[in-house]
Write an enzyme that holds these catalytic residues in place. Structure first.
Site, mmCIF file in Angstrom:
data_model
loop_
_atom_site.group_PDB
_atom_site.id
_atom_site.type_symbol
_atom_site.label_atom_id
_atom_site.label_comp_id
_atom_site.label_asym_id
_atom_site.label_seq_id
_atom_site.Cartn_x
_atom_site.Cartn_y
_atom_site.Cartn_z
ATOM 1 C CD GLU A 197 70.452 -19.066 -11.596
ATOM 2 O OE1 GLU A 197 71.195 -18.167 -11.169
ATOM 3 O OE2 GLU A 197 70.656 -20.267 -11.357
ATOM 4 C CD GLU A 312 72.462 -22.559 -14.178
ATOM 5 O OE1 GLU A 312 72.797 -22.426 -12.976
ATOM 6 O OE2 GLU A 312 72.479 -21.630 -14.992
HETATM 7 C C1 BGC Z 1 75.357 -18.768 -12.765
HETATM 8 C C2 BGC Z 1 76.790 -19.111 -12.558
HETATM 9 C C3 BGC Z 1 77.006 -19.832 -11.250
HETATM 10 C C4 BGC Z 1 76.076 -20.998 -11.142
HETATM 11 C C5 BGC Z 1 76.193 -21.655 -9.802
HETATM 12 C C6 BGC Z 1 74.586 -20.011 -12.671
HETATM 13 O O1 BGC Z 1 73.264 -19.725 -12.937
HETATM 14 O O2 BGC Z 1 75.175 -18.172 -13.981
HETATM 15 O O3 BGC Z 1 77.522 -17.957 -12.643
HETATM 16 O O4 BGC Z 1 78.319 -20.298 -11.138
HETATM 17 O O5 BGC Z 1 74.758 -20.584 -11.397
HETATM 18 O O6 BGC Z 1 76.095 -20.731 -8.760
#
Ligand code: BGC
Length: 372
Positions: A197, A312
């Site tokens: 990210e 993710e």
């Molecule tokens: C972050 C996390 C976060 C998640 C959702 C991830 O990329 O590293 O810390 O909880 O995104 O926001």
């Protein structure tokens, strides 16, 4: 979107404006932002990316259904966020039928602040032991660099130490040099993901330049290992348009999807202002929001001839369970309908599908991911 709040996002952009030397052009092909020590690490050319190799395509498919071991090794120190990697997690993940694990690691808080930025031997050994145990289960492992917060110009977390901002990029590259050398002999189920990210200070030109340098570094010791790289703006699908891929065939491109954000991040303490709770999912328009990034990423992948990986997605525990299950099932089905492999965020914490206290799966969520 990570732990980074919307407010931090604004602050990061302001900090970036203050720290940068003006135009984006200033960072292309030269030391980004006047950073020192980069001449030894030229970027891989990126004038003609060839499209993915059959190995990259096969590996992207093999990642299939995965889960992030989140909030463990990317806490400032393992355990700071109440979770450590347990053998139990590795065992249940493999037994449940997941094919892959994404393993976020905060390397930056476990390496010297000064050159040669040596990674702490004990931490290195710890990460390697986790990787080895995952590989021994036959899992694919996406070993990711996470939360080098200064690189994005984010405020440091509690328990982090700052480094000289002039060596941030050089340090990033030398971290990768060490990681790549350490893991060079692992089997081809191990993938490297260059950075989670990228955002804020890491504008598209700056990130494209740094990623091309990092890939060159990795290729010195890992000629053909599959490397995962994602775009800026927290790996958003929209930002794929500004991702410049190096001329390398052994790449998989990643993106994240937390849309509709007001649903997935309701009540999340790291979003400011905290979003109201009570938002259910998924109306027709919420479904459209959740699906749009998948469609966009798939179109990008087809046009650019690189496979795409949803690294993710997930909904925080402040939403009601039925809605979380609806969202999870929807994104899983829609990703799979587009032949996109995915990794759920995350195993055993705020988004968790596994209850680490009861030592039990949260069955409705697990079934939304793995059920028929
Ligand atoms: C972050 C996390 C976060 C998640 C959702 C991830 O990329 O590293 O810390 O909880 O995104 O926001």
């Amino acid at each position: 979107m990570g732990w980074f709040t919307r407010v931090l996002m604004v602050l990061a952009v302001l900090a970036m404006a203050a720290a940068c030397d003006g135009t984006d052009d200033a960072v292309v092909g030269m030391n980004p932002g006047g950073n020192t020590g980069l001449d030894a690490f030229p970027p891989m050319p990126s004038d003609n990316p060839p499209g993915a190799s059959s190995a990259a395509r096969a590996t992207a498919t093999a990642l299939a259904r995965g889960v992030n071991f989140g909030d463990m090794l990317e806490a400032p120190k393992e355990g700071d966020w109440d979770l450590t990697v347990r053998d139990e997690y590795i065992a249940v993940t493999a037994a449940a039928g997941f094919a892959s694990v994404r393993l976020p690691v905060r390397w930056s808080n476990h390496a010297a602040a000064r050159a040669p930025f040596t990674i702490e031997p004990q931490f290195f050994a710890r990460v390697e032991s986790v990787v080895d145990k995952l590989l021994a289960k036959g899992l694919y492992v996406v070993l990711d660099m996470h939360h080098y917060r200064q690189l994005d110009a984010d405020a440091l977390d509690d328990g982090e130490f700052p480094v000289d901002s002039a060596i941030l990029e050089q340090r990033f590259l030398i971290l990768w040099q060490q990681i790549a050398e350490r893991f060079r002999n692992k089997n081809d189920h191990l993938l490297f993901e260059l950075y989670n990210e990228a955002h804020g200070r890491l504008t598209p030109p700056r990130w494209n330049d740094l990623a091309a340098r990092a890939l060159n570094v990795v290729r010195k010791s890992n000629l053909s290992r599959i490397v995962v790289v994602g775009p800026t703006d927290w790996n958003s699908a929209e930002a794929l348009a500004s991702l410049r891929l190096p001329n390398d065939a052994n790449l998989i491109v990643t993106f994240h999807n937390y849309e509709p954000f007001r649903f997935t991040h309701q009540g999340a303490e790291w979003v400011s202002p905290v979003l109201p709770t009570g938002v259910t999912c998924c109306t027709a328009s919420q479904q459209a929001e959740a699906i749009a990034p998948l469609t966009m990423a798939k179109a990008w992948s087809d046009a650019r001839r690189y496979p795409i990986f949803l690294g993710e997605f997930g909904a925080y525990s402040k939403a009601d369970m039925t809605s979380r299950v609806n969202f999870t099932r929807l994104v899983r089905d829609q990703a799979e309908a587009r032949s996109i492999s995915w990794s759920y965020w995350e195993l055993a914490h705020g988004f968790g599908i596994y209850d680490p206290v009861a030592h039990l799966w949260r069955t409705p969520l697990k079934d939304a991911l793995l059920g028929n």
